[in-house]
Design an enzyme around this catalytic site. Structure first.
Site, PDB file in Angstrom:
ATOM      1  N   HIS A   4       9.713  -0.315  -5.590  1.00 20.50           N
ATOM      2  CA  HIS A   4       8.429   0.378  -5.764  1.00 20.50           C
ATOM      3  C   HIS A   4       7.256  -0.597  -5.878  1.00 20.50           C
ATOM      4  O   HIS A   4       6.127  -0.266  -5.492  1.00 20.50           O
ATOM      5  CB  HIS A   4       8.462   1.255  -7.021  1.00 20.50           C
ATOM      6  CG  HIS A   4       9.448   2.387  -6.910  1.00 20.50           C
ATOM      7  ND1 HIS A   4       9.812   3.171  -7.986  1.00 20.50           N
ATOM      8  CD2 HIS A   4      10.145   2.880  -5.857  1.00 20.50           C
ATOM      9  CE1 HIS A   4      10.700   4.072  -7.597  1.00 20.50           C
ATOM     10  NE2 HIS A   4      10.920   3.914  -6.317  1.00 20.50           N
ATOM     11  N   LEU A  45      18.366   4.408 -10.192  1.00 25.53           N
ATOM     12  CA  LEU A  45      17.934   4.280  -8.795  1.00 25.53           C
ATOM     13  C   LEU A  45      17.146   2.980  -8.594  1.00 25.53           C
ATOM     14  O   LEU A  45      16.572   2.749  -7.545  1.00 25.53           O
ATOM     15  CB  LEU A  45      17.104   5.498  -8.378  1.00 25.53           C
ATOM     16  CG  LEU A  45      17.864   6.837  -8.382  1.00 25.53           C
ATOM     17  CD1 LEU A  45      16.914   8.030  -8.184  1.00 25.53           C
ATOM     18  CD2 LEU A  45      18.940   6.867  -7.299  1.00 25.53           C
ATOM     19  N   PHE A  46      17.105   2.152  -9.604  1.00 21.04           N
ATOM     20  CA  PHE A  46      16.657   0.758  -9.513  1.00 21.04           C
ATOM     21  C   PHE A  46      15.219   0.596  -9.013  1.00 21.04           C
ATOM     22  O   PHE A  46      14.910  -0.387  -8.302  1.00 21.04           O
ATOM     23  CB  PHE A  46      17.609  -0.042  -8.611  1.00 21.04           C
ATOM     24  CG  PHE A  46      19.065   0.253  -8.869  1.00 21.04           C
ATOM     25  CD1 PHE A  46      19.564   0.196 -10.156  1.00 21.04           C
ATOM     26  CD2 PHE A  46      19.914   0.630  -7.842  1.00 21.04           C
ATOM     27  CE1 PHE A  46      20.899   0.493 -10.418  1.00 21.04           C
ATOM     28  CE2 PHE A  46      21.240   0.935  -8.092  1.00 21.04           C
ATOM     29  CZ  PHE A  46      21.731   0.867  -9.372  1.00 21.04           C
ATOM     30  N   CYS A  47      14.336   1.503  -9.355  1.00 19.78           N
ATOM     31  CA  CYS A  47      12.932   1.409  -8.900  1.00 19.78           C
ATOM     32  C   CYS A  47      12.850   1.252  -7.384  1.00 19.78           C
ATOM     33  O   CYS A  47      11.894   0.635  -6.871  1.00 19.78           O
ATOM     34  CB  CYS A  47      12.173   0.281  -9.591  1.00 19.78           C
ATOM     35  SG  CYS A  47      11.954   0.566 -11.339  1.00 19.78           S
ATOM     36  N   ALA A  48      13.838   1.803  -6.707  1.00 20.15           N
ATOM     37  CA  ALA A  48      13.800   1.841  -5.236  1.00 20.15           C
ATOM     38  C   ALA A  48      14.402   3.199  -4.882  1.00 20.15           C
ATOM     39  O   ALA A  48      15.452   3.292  -4.251  1.00 20.15           O
ATOM     40  CB  ALA A  48      14.594   0.695  -4.638  1.00 20.15           C
TER      41      ALA A  48
END
Ligand code: PLP
Length: 391
Positions: free
Chosen positions: A105, A341-344
């Site tokens: 992100h 979701l790992f900032c992606a």
């Protein structure tokens, strides 16, 4: 020199991609400076003079580590997110931005509305071809913003080739190296990049500094990222009567994070990314091979299984909630991994759906687990995760 890290006995940290542990070199550099800690660029006293020197020496060391060229600016920021937001603010008006749907992100959201978001490619070659085609369509020189290594899959992006394509079309390229720099060499000059962004806390220097390094012209022409003391050359009585500094000072208003800069520089002068890369390759190969043998575990990936990668592996356990698995690993085995979701979000959701299609499993959870390694990770840490997952 070998870089070692601080840690806690009995805790197996496999979450380096979120925040890496503190390098002893960073802790030592901070401890040594602390008695001398004083204002930067603001005082005549010995403490201030020494602190100012330490800050500027740190800038040089970080620039050298990143392969900055003469004329590049090395600007201290809070982290990669801050560095990419700074670059986004410095974009000349009308500059189109091209990025990929696979970005964190931090490299997806700062860009202006209307930025071109290329689809997630299925190979490094496809990424290069898609960029070439996209830049052909644009009628103004663009900025290409791409990750060096995915924070979800660890897969490396062909940044040198993407830079060549960008430059052929008169574009510039910014590389989000938050996950590349801790695991592999990155050199702005060798790779012919225009900008690189990194985070100290992922580079074993957890004192809140990041960096944007790269070409000075856009940065010197842009309005200051922050306005205030330190960013000015002259301030008159009238509100419009301000002349801004050029160089890093233009975007570093306010008292800077001296300890963060010094900690990061200490890592940059002691870390050997080539050696790190070799050690991590073996650990990741064992981790991936072990995961592949556990029934119901599916690795997330964009490219072919043999694609080059850094020390990051994400996966799902069929029929099991990822947050629950992560909590059990922590509670029952003292193992720290990341889940979510790992900032992606767009990328991770897509890769889970692709893993479901590839494995034919309809019971994959909506979020994933991520294990990441680095300095201090041992083979037995990896075996501990594999045997805990088997159980
Ligand atoms: N880019 C990538 C690839 C990342 O993995 C991260 C953090 O996980 C960031 C950018 C943002 O880093 P920071 O939170 O330090 O700004």
């Amino acid at each position: 020199m070998t870089t070692t890290v601080l840690g806690v006995p009995d805790q197996i940290n496999l979450d380096y991609a979120a925040t890496a542990p503190c390098a002893r070199a960073a802790a030592d550099a901070v401890a040594e400076l602390l008695p001398w800690y004083g204002s930067v660029h603001r005082g005549a006293g010995a403490l201030s003079q020494r602190s100012t020197l330490a800050y500027e020496v740190a800038r040089q060391a970080v620039g050298d580590f990143l392969g900055a060229r003469a004329g590049d600016h090395v600007i201290f920021t809070r982290n990669t997110t801050d560095a990419l937001n700074l670059l986004a603010r410095a974009l000349p008006a009308g500059t189109p931005v091209v990025t990929y749907g696979a970005e964190h992100h931090a490299n997806l959201l700062p860009w202006p509305v209307g930025a071109v978001r290329l689809p997630v490619p299925d190979s490094p070659g496809a990424a290069i071809r898609a960029l070439d085609a996209a830049l052909r369509q644009l009628d103004a020189p663009a900025l290409v913003a791409v990750t060096g290594a995915s924070n979800v899959t660890g897969e490396r992006w062909p940044v040198a080739e993407l830079a060549a394509v960008a430059h052929r079309h008169g574009a510039r390229i910014a590389v989000d190296a938050a996950q590349l720099a801790p695991h592999a060499p990155i050199d702005i000059a060798d790779l012919d990049l225009d900008y690189v962004a990194v985070s100290g806390h992922k580079l074993y220097a957890p004192f809140g500094a990041g960096v944007l390094a790269g070409r000075g012209d856009w940065l010197d022409a842009a309005p200051p990222y922050l306005t205030g003391g330190g960013a000015t050359r002259h301030v008159g009585a009238a509100t419009h009567d301000v002349r801004w500094a050029t160089g890093p000072a233009r975007h570093e208003a306010g008292t800077p994070n001296l300890l963060g800069a010094v900690a990061l520089a200490a890592v940059c002068t002691t870390l050997d990314p080539t050696a790190v890369q070799a050690t991590e390759r073996a650990l990741v190969a064992r981790l991936r091979a072990g995961l592949a043998e556990i029934p119901g575990v599916a690795e997330l990936r964009m490219f072919d299984p043999g694609a080059e990668r850094v020390g990051i592996v994400s996966f799902v356990v069929a029929g099991r909630d990822s947050a629950e698995v992560a909590a059990e690993l922590a509670r029952d085995h003292g193992i720290g991994v990341r889940d979510g979701l790992f900032c992606a979000h767009p990328l991770t959701r897509r890769l889970i759906a692709e893993a479901a299609a590839r494995t034919g499993r309809r019971d994959l959870p909506p979020t994933a687990l991520r294990a990441s390694v680095g300095l201090g990770t041992t083979e037995s840490d990896v075996e501990a995760l594999l045997s805990a997952l088997c159980r």
